[in-house]
Design a protein around this motif. Sequence first.
Motif, PDB file in Angstrom:
ATOM      1  N   UNK A 120       0.855  -1.195   0.000  1.00 15.90           N
ATOM      2  CA  UNK A 120       0.000   0.000   0.000  1.00 15.90           C
ATOM      3  C   UNK A 120       0.885   1.237   0.000  1.00 15.90           C
ATOM      4  N   UNK A 121       0.527   2.184  -0.859  1.00 16.45           N
ATOM      5  CA  UNK A 121       1.147   3.506  -0.846  1.00 16.45           C
ATOM      6  C   UNK A 121       0.131   4.471  -0.223  1.00 16.45           C
ATOM      7  N   UNK A 122       0.543   5.153   0.841  1.00 19.00           N
ATOM      8  CA  UNK A 122      -0.328   6.118   1.520  1.00 19.00           C
ATOM      9  C   UNK A 122       0.226   7.518   1.283  1.00 19.00           C
ATOM     10  N   UNK A 123      -0.601   8.392   0.754  1.00 23.47           N
ATOM     11  CA  UNK A 123      -0.162   9.736   0.367  1.00 23.47           C
ATOM     12  C   UNK A 123      -0.810  10.771   1.293  1.00 23.47           C
ATOM     13  N   UNK A 124       0.001  11.667   1.844  1.00 18.83           N
ATOM     14  CA  UNK A 124      -0.514  12.714   2.736  1.00 18.83           C
ATOM     15  C   UNK A 124       0.327  13.975   2.563  1.00 18.83           C
ATOM     16  N   UNK A 125      -0.325  15.114   2.300  1.00 21.38           N
ATOM     17  CA  UNK A 125       0.390  16.358   2.043  1.00 21.38           C
ATOM     18  C   UNK A 125       0.793  17.086   3.322  1.00 21.38           C
TER      19      UNK A 125
ATOM     20  N   UNK B 275       5.086  11.720   1.801  1.00 19.57           N
ATOM     21  CA  UNK B 275       4.775  13.102   2.170  1.00 19.57           C
ATOM     22  C   UNK B 275       4.717  13.935   0.895  1.00 19.57           C
ATOM     23  N   UNK B 276       3.536  13.986   0.293  1.00 21.65           N
ATOM     24  CA  UNK B 276       3.407  14.648  -1.003  1.00 21.65           C
ATOM     25  C   UNK B 276       1.936  14.832  -1.346  1.00 21.65           C
ATOM     26  N   UNK B 277       1.667  15.794  -2.218  1.00 22.53           N
ATOM     27  CA  UNK B 277       0.336  15.871  -2.809  1.00 22.53           C
ATOM     28  C   UNK B 277       0.268  14.801  -3.892  1.00 22.53           C
ATOM     29  N   UNK B 278      -0.906  14.280  -4.124  1.00 24.78           N
ATOM     30  CA  UNK B 278      -1.033  13.150  -5.050  1.00 24.78           C
ATOM     31  C   UNK B 278      -0.675  13.532  -6.480  1.00 24.78           C
ATOM     32  N   UNK B 279      -0.871  14.804  -6.836  1.00 28.25           N
ATOM     33  CA  UNK B 279      -0.589  15.213  -8.212  1.00 28.25           C
ATOM     34  C   UNK B 279       0.910  15.256  -8.514  1.00 28.25           C
ATOM     35  N   UNK B 280       1.745  15.193  -7.478  1.00 25.39           N
ATOM     36  CA  UNK B 280       3.203  15.163  -7.674  1.00 25.39           C
ATOM     37  C   UNK B 280       3.805  13.816  -7.266  1.00 25.39           C
ATOM     38  N   UNK B 281       2.952  12.852  -6.978  1.00 19.54           N
ATOM     39  CA  UNK B 281       3.410  11.545  -6.515  1.00 19.54           C
ATOM     40  C   UNK B 281       3.940  10.717  -7.686  1.00 19.54           C
ATOM     41  N   UNK B 282       5.087  10.100  -7.468  1.00 22.44           N
ATOM     42  CA  UNK B 282       5.668   9.209  -8.476  1.00 22.44           C
ATOM     43  C   UNK B 282       5.763   7.801  -7.894  1.00 22.44           C
TER      44      UNK B 282
ATOM     45  N   UNK C  27      -5.544  11.268 -10.418  1.00 24.46           N
ATOM     46  CA  UNK C  27      -5.127   9.955  -9.921  1.00 24.46           C
ATOM     47  C   UNK C  27      -5.640   8.833 -10.811  1.00 24.46           C
ATOM     48  N   UNK C  28      -6.870   8.960 -11.289  1.00 24.91           N
ATOM     49  CA  UNK C  28      -7.416   7.899 -12.135  1.00 24.91           C
ATOM     50  C   UNK C  28      -6.633   7.777 -13.446  1.00 24.91           C
ATOM     51  N   UNK C  29      -6.199   8.900 -13.969  1.00 29.86           N
ATOM     52  CA  UNK C  29      -5.474   8.879 -15.235  1.00 29.86           C
ATOM     53  C   UNK C  29      -4.005   8.496 -15.061  1.00 29.86           C
ATOM     54  N   UNK C  30      -3.363   9.001 -13.993  1.00 29.08           N
ATOM     55  CA  UNK C  30      -1.912   8.864 -13.871  1.00 29.08           C
ATOM     56  C   UNK C  30      -1.468   7.757 -12.929  1.00 29.08           C
ATOM     57  N   UNK C  31      -2.316   7.350 -11.989  1.00 28.81           N
ATOM     58  CA  UNK C  31      -1.851   6.452 -10.940  1.00 28.81           C
ATOM     59  C   UNK C  31      -2.607   5.126 -10.862  1.00 28.81           C
ATOM     60  N   UNK C  32      -3.784   5.032 -11.479  1.00 31.45           N
ATOM     61  CA  UNK C  32      -4.610   3.825 -11.403  1.00 31.45           C
ATOM     62  C   UNK C  32      -4.588   3.076 -12.736  1.00 31.45           C
ATOM     63  N   UNK C  33      -4.482   1.746 -12.657  1.00 33.61           N
ATOM     64  CA  UNK C  33      -4.536   0.935 -13.869  1.00 33.61           C
ATOM     65  C   UNK C  33      -5.876   1.142 -14.572  1.00 33.61           C
ATOM     66  N   UNK C  34      -5.886   0.917 -15.858  1.00 23.33           N
ATOM     67  CA  UNK C  34      -7.100   1.153 -16.647  1.00 23.33           C
ATOM     68  C   UNK C  34      -8.267   0.311 -16.150  1.00 23.33           C
ATOM     69  N   UNK C  35      -7.990  -0.924 -15.698  1.00 21.93           N
ATOM     70  CA  UNK C  35      -9.060  -1.782 -15.179  1.00 21.93           C
ATOM     71  C   UNK C  35      -9.054  -1.818 -13.655  1.00 21.93           C
ATOM     72  N   UNK C  36      -8.385  -0.820 -13.034  1.00 24.31           N
ATOM     73  CA  UNK C  36      -8.336  -0.771 -11.575  1.00 24.31           C
ATOM     74  C   UNK C  36      -9.671  -0.344 -10.978  1.00 24.31           C
TER      75      UNK C  36
END
Length: 691
Positions: A59-64, A90-97, A126-135
């Motif tokens: 699990x990756x947990x993201x918190x700004x 420790x990041x906003x999700x839009x800058x998460x790699x 997040x749906x476009x950049x971080x989640x699989x297409x069938x996620x």
Amino acid sequence: MINDMPRGEQYGRAIAAAVRQLSKRPDVVAQGGVVALDIGTGSGLLSLMCAQLQGMREIHACEMNDALCAVAREVIASHGSSCCPVKVHSSVSTKLELPAKVDLLFCEVFDAGLLGEHALPTIMHAKKALLKEDGILIPSRATVWGQLVEAPALLERFGVPRPPEGVVMSGALLRGSERYTCETMSSVPHVPLSEPVELVKLDFRNTETLGANLGAWIDPPVEMRATRDGSAHALVYWWELELDEAGSCRINSAPGTGCDSWQQAVRPLVAPEPGAAGVAVRKGDELLLHLRVQVDRFDFVLEDVEGQRTADEPCLLEEATCCPSTKAAKQRPELLLEEEELLRFNDAEHWEVVRCAIDRALASLPSGMPAQVVDISEAPLPMALLLAAGCCERAQRPLDGGVAGMRGETERRAAAALLLDNLSDEGLERVSLLLASPLQVIQVALPAPFPPVDPRHRTGSSAAVPAALVLCEDLVEASGALRSGVLEDLATVWRCCKGQVLLDRQIRVVPEAITLKLTLIESPELERRTRVVERPGGVDVSNVNALSVPVFLGLEESCLQPRRLSLEVEALTLPLGSEDFLKALIVLDAEECRQKTGRPNLLKVRLTATSAGRVHGIQTDFRWPLADEIRDKPVAGRRKMIAGILWPNDGKGCPWVEVGDSIVVSVRYSPARGLVVTPVCVERRQRPSSA
């Protein structure tokens, strides 16, 4: 929100169902299990609930928020090897790699208005950049519901429809800084004027459609039918989240649903100005609500049966109807106010207390002595100065002008418009609005009058040096707490004038005194709002309590429903209008006493229980002279905010007291923190031993 068990249960069920579904996929099995992303993890609660499930790999947990990140890491580490690995970013999700896209994405980034915490751009990215297409995405959909209500008091959250008596406020446009407020409607007096209707559905899985429709007015508009005669002042709206695709796991923020985490959102339908009336409706009327979805909010315009459209913002009217707003409204200086500032400006009882205190201060001056007003309030507008001008006029006392500090140029323009509406040309010439802090105003205006006036220009009774009428109307904030730094400001008043008061200038301070009263209270709701007391899904995240502060303020009494466990005890009275005020602060300043006497001098107060119960806090009530007589009058719809001290988070929990038991507290003064109230110990009443 952690204490909201239904919320945790619904999210837990949806996450468990998604993990079961994903665990059956061959590609997930081949990679060793489900990989998930938790956006806005906060305490790490949802991540831990997910990490305990069979079939999880990582699990990756993201918190700004850095402080919450540290707590989340501590909470997750305390659960050891019983979970799958959880990595906190420790990041906003839009800058998460991430190394690769995830199978499961869940987030809880919603406020009472659904979109105020930028949920849409967060989910769309997040749906476009971080989640699989069938996620799988949690939540899946949201439905927004709304209802028209008659509630004049709600307009006070957005403007100043109820200014102090005798003050004209048409020269400036005063508006709330927020487009909507969050309210617990079950505690707000209101009359529903329509049935709840569905306003809009948002499918978070179809982000392309969401993005394409942002900013466009939805066609056709929503039809709303009036169920009774009345005046529609606001639209109350709430939402229902469908966490899973089947819709079997839901969270509803509607009034009275038992959801503790969210209130309802309120948007005014008319501009909240003095004399504002709602939209007149009659039973059976068909009204049209025009709606559009923005990145962080919804916009609404209501069209009545005659085709007239109304909104709280002229720009919305123009965009929706092409009707021009008035030139006067555009030309007036606009000032955005915070919720607490609006609460204060609309508090007629507070201004009556201020007016009475000014009258009493003026009456104590020698007959004929002119007065100069020195307003050291931190309010965005010099309302107290205007009231003082009116009091001088009624008392036939010469007003030798005044001075007030402004935060910035925007406030100064609005204040100038306010003064123009309420003062004569002569009065305007003698009032100075400075871009200055209260401390700077004190240093400029005391002990000599400001601006300096040549005594040769004074005639008759005005030849005397004017008395300084020092106003500090916001000494006690609308939240119920003492304003930070205000006692040090008042101490500076007396330091500036020390040794010169009797020789050169008389000083009067409003308020002349402030009294602190303490009461033991029992309020499970207070504990739930300030501490983690539940274990959703069996997960312990009480480490979050390490971030809790020892005080509470700005909480509505009607929501907390505190039960008094003791009589109200007067802890101290500070003589603000006397040089003795400096001596009183020295006595209360533990550090200064330690330097002078070698030991701290702490004021201790004993609060004895008159009812048995659990002590969740100590209510602090700061009172002006005369305030009890005026504020004890019942006022329909008035919001009473309370403040106080929480019982220390020492791991032992809040103490239970029986009748006769006492809580001892200390009261001290610190220049940096003001008055500090601290529980010291519990003293048990001696009870006869059983034979």
